[in-house]
Design a protein around this motif. Sequence first.
Motif, PDB file in Angstrom:
ATOM      1  N   GLU A  10       0.837  -1.186   0.000  1.00  0.00           N
ATOM      2  CA  GLU A  10       0.000   0.000   0.000  1.00  0.00           C
ATOM      3  C   GLU A  10       0.875   1.239   0.000  1.00  0.00           C
ATOM      4  OE1 GLU A  10      -3.815  -0.499   2.533  1.00  0.00           O
ATOM      5  OE2 GLU A  10      -2.304  -1.776   3.488  1.00  0.00           O
ATOM      6  N   ARG A  18       9.014   0.892   7.017  1.00  0.00           N
ATOM      7  CA  ARG A  18       8.719  -0.426   7.611  1.00  0.00           C
ATOM      8  C   ARG A  18       9.554  -1.507   6.942  1.00  0.00           C
ATOM      9  NH1 ARG A  18       4.112  -0.033  10.784  1.00  0.00           N
ATOM     10  NH2 ARG A  18       2.923   1.842  10.331  1.00  0.00           N
ATOM     11  N   SER A  65       6.010 -10.485   4.196  1.00  0.00           N
ATOM     12  CA  SER A  65       4.584 -10.768   4.028  1.00  0.00           C
ATOM     13  C   SER A  65       3.798 -10.441   5.286  1.00  0.00           C
ATOM     14  CB  SER A  65       4.370 -12.244   3.691  1.00  0.00           C
ATOM     15  OG  SER A  65       5.086 -12.570   2.527  1.00  0.00           O
ATOM     16  N   LYS A  66       4.484 -10.468   6.442  1.00  0.00           N
ATOM     17  CA  LYS A  66       3.783 -10.183   7.688  1.00  0.00           C
ATOM     18  C   LYS A  66       3.478  -8.706   7.862  1.00  0.00           C
ATOM     19  CE  LYS A  66       5.203 -12.088  11.589  1.00  0.00           C
ATOM     20  NZ  LYS A  66       6.064 -12.806  12.566  1.00  0.00           N
ATOM     21  N   LEU A  67       4.207  -7.846   7.148  1.00  0.00           N
ATOM     22  CA  LEU A  67       3.911  -6.418   7.288  1.00  0.00           C
ATOM     23  C   LEU A  67       2.494  -6.168   6.779  1.00  0.00           C
ATOM     24  CD1 LEU A  67       7.274  -4.817   6.091  1.00  0.00           C
ATOM     25  CD2 LEU A  67       6.467  -5.148   8.432  1.00  0.00           C
ATOM     26  N   ILE A  68       1.730  -5.475   7.590  1.00  0.00           N
ATOM     27  CA  ILE A  68       0.310  -5.309   7.292  1.00  0.00           C
ATOM     28  C   ILE A  68       0.110  -4.582   5.958  1.00  0.00           C
ATOM     29  CG2 ILE A  68      -1.878  -4.374   8.189  1.00  0.00           C
ATOM     30  CD1 ILE A  68      -0.738  -6.407  10.132  1.00  0.00           C
ATOM     31  N   ASN A  69       0.991  -3.638   5.630  1.00  0.00           N
ATOM     32  CA  ASN A  69       0.806  -2.847   4.413  1.00  0.00           C
ATOM     33  C   ASN A  69       1.340  -3.540   3.163  1.00  0.00           C
ATOM     34  OD1 ASN A  69       1.673  -0.277   6.587  1.00  0.00           O
ATOM     35  ND2 ASN A  69      -0.369  -0.454   5.706  1.00  0.00           N
ATOM     36  N   VAL A  70       2.019  -4.664   3.340  1.00  0.00           N
ATOM     37  CA  VAL A  70       2.551  -5.391   2.184  1.00  0.00           C
ATOM     38  C   VAL A  70       1.505  -6.405   1.742  1.00  0.00           C
ATOM     39  CG1 VAL A  70       4.341  -6.993   1.408  1.00  0.00           C
ATOM     40  CG2 VAL A  70       4.943  -5.040   2.855  1.00  0.00           C
ATOM     41  N   THR A  71       1.083  -6.286   0.490  1.00  0.00           N
ATOM     42  CA  THR A  71      -0.022  -7.136   0.050  1.00  0.00           C
ATOM     43  C   THR A  71       0.452  -8.396  -0.660  1.00  0.00           C
ATOM     44  OG1 THR A  71      -0.206  -5.965  -2.042  1.00  0.00           O
ATOM     45  CG2 THR A  71      -1.539  -5.142  -0.217  1.00  0.00           C
TER      46      THR A  71
END
Lengths: 187, 566
Positions: A10, A18, A65-71
């Motif tokens: 995002e 991040r 992949s765990k980063l919330i903003n990474v889709t």
Amino acid sequence: MKHTLVALMEDKPGVLNRVSSLFHRRNYNIESLTVGHSEVPGISRMTIVLEGEDRIVEQVVKQLSKLINVTHVLDVSDKPTVVRELALIKVRAASRTRSEIAELARIFRARIVDVGATSLTIEITGPEERVDSLVGLLRPFGIEEMARTGRVAMVRSGEDDGNNGKGYSSQTAMPQSVPLMAQEVPM
Amino acid sequence: MRLTGAQAVWESLVREGVETIFGVPGGAVLPLYHALADYPIHHVLVRHEQAAAHAADGYARATGKVGVCIATSGPGATNLVTGLATAYMDSSPVVAFTGQVPSPVIGTDAFQEVHVTGITLPITKHNYLVTHAQELPTVIKEAFYIARTGRPGPVLIDISKDAQIAEIEYAYPDEVHLPGYRLPQGDFSSQVQEAAQMLNEARRPVIIAGHGVILSGTEDQLVELAEKGHIPVVATLLGIGAMPDEHPLCLGMGGMHGQGHANMALAEADLVLSLGSRFDDRFTGPPHTFAPLARIIHVDVDPAEIGKNVPADLAVIGDLKDVLPALTPLVEARDRSAWLARIREWREESAQLDILAQETDDLIPQYVVRQIWHATQGNAIMVSDVGQNQMWEAQYYVHRRRRGLISSGGLGTMGFALPAAIGAQMGLRDEQVWVIAGDGGFQMTIQELATIAQEQIPLKIAILNNGYLGMVRQWQEFFFERRYSGSRLSGPDFAQVARAYGIPGLTIREKSEVVPAITQAVTSDGPMLLDFHIVPEENVYPMVAPGSAIYNMIRRPKTVQNGEEE
């Protein structure tokens, strides 16, 4: 082995921080990282090149992949890809060397984008190895300034891009509930 | 409905079911505190923001609900950091609110400005900076969802002061839209079948019960699986309480200070099934030495844990709530009496080396913990600090109830116990909550005695006072030539300090005083502090030296006199 990862994220403030903070915190060594808009509004696309054992790279993919903003994260290292880098190289050019440099640029299908009294600026786009070759040949003339973008990569058409053949190009192709890692990274 | 940003925060918290929060007010959260009075939320004023984060964490661990804390900008926010890192390492669901300077001056080094989202980035599951009030309902909805789902963790929301004041048309969303946040929903049936087959073929299987069993509320399913397959269970520190310690198949804690029989079982196991554990180094020792004869099945909700520390032969990615009901029916009853008999031998050896099997008149910490267990019948919520006291608690309190042990496992935060116990007690008002702390860690958050007094929180506090930073001293004794550099510790008269705060306090110097003191604490309605002056140089056994395999344990010498081992 050198790995190329493609990550979609995002486009929000702090997202780049991040990602880079994650690399630093987990002690991953990044060779290059480029980021820009993707075809989906609000989604940025990042290409990351890193050297490391498969086990480490697998961790990078999972942690990213765990980063919330990474889709979406994809290791495209094993896939046929189009890989490009752009470089701007300002090289010292006296009147007697100018034609020789211009000839090198022509051979490499690079462009001369600025001509000064004592220097030429060359733009080259291509795989990193080609950029490396030209840089090597220009170095004896004296490189005054250089800016390289780092690698961007895209899986070739018709290849399995890990997204069930849907590609990334439409909103509907954004994964909703796919356990990304389970599918894309061999355990 | 027109609300200010501040009102929108509390309205959203009420809708999330929040009843109790922990915090300290300050300039950048004044609008929030002003609005708070109109909402049915009990605010517990702590004396330092670190305690607010630990209390929210303790509340979450005791109740299974999301814990909430609040701090002002700048130093208030930075004081939360240790507590957030603690919650992050132990996957505890916490939502933290911080005030931020007004958005027009963010970035100007304004008074009490700090880049809290940057500072907390690596120690939160996610964080937000909100500068527009209309974002608040969505952000809060997302924060609670992220904090409690999947692998839980802390989420921080930093709200600029102007966003707290601005008015919005309030509506709380029904659902979240987080395209980058996916919970495992994959089909794991083939992996589960393979896992069952591996279990059925195993002759010497061991289950590792990690914190994930407790976080997912699958304690009953764990017991069911163990009983069906006759499989012994070793707990990690945070997995204690996943299975009642008295269950015949429960071997207690493994690892650096684990039970000898638990570590030996892992050493000889031919199959290890890890349920919600992350193979922490304090549990495994050097990864290549861990369970050297075993194939390893790793079940975790977080794919990134698979293969991070110890390579897995089989991975099952999913919530234990889904995995265990699928797995247990496929597991067959096997006669494992030979394996269990072997473990029983090790267990008898452990019992012989147990200091409580030896005659001593010394006031030893193991005796204190065991007597607290007797007095509470194993049903108290025990909140331990970090160090020797934590290990003695884990070894000598026989945990009977679920969520019966709260401790800082991953980060190992001294000073955790007292504030975390405040949170636990606020969440479970009718339960008896005990603090087990050393004299070192207790002095790191001792100011929270005031919170206990103000809130009339009936905590029972046991200080195992040996005048040392005990675990440091033990390492110095074993590995640093007995040079007690920096570990000798003086402290106040803790009982008098407690009384100064209005809390009854007792000093216990003789073994004969232990039981009466504990009885007095257990039967009193209010808080009480017991300061046990224990043998100064008592060690935690077994101990695995750092870098050694966990089956190479330093065991207790046979006799003990006056605290000196011979």
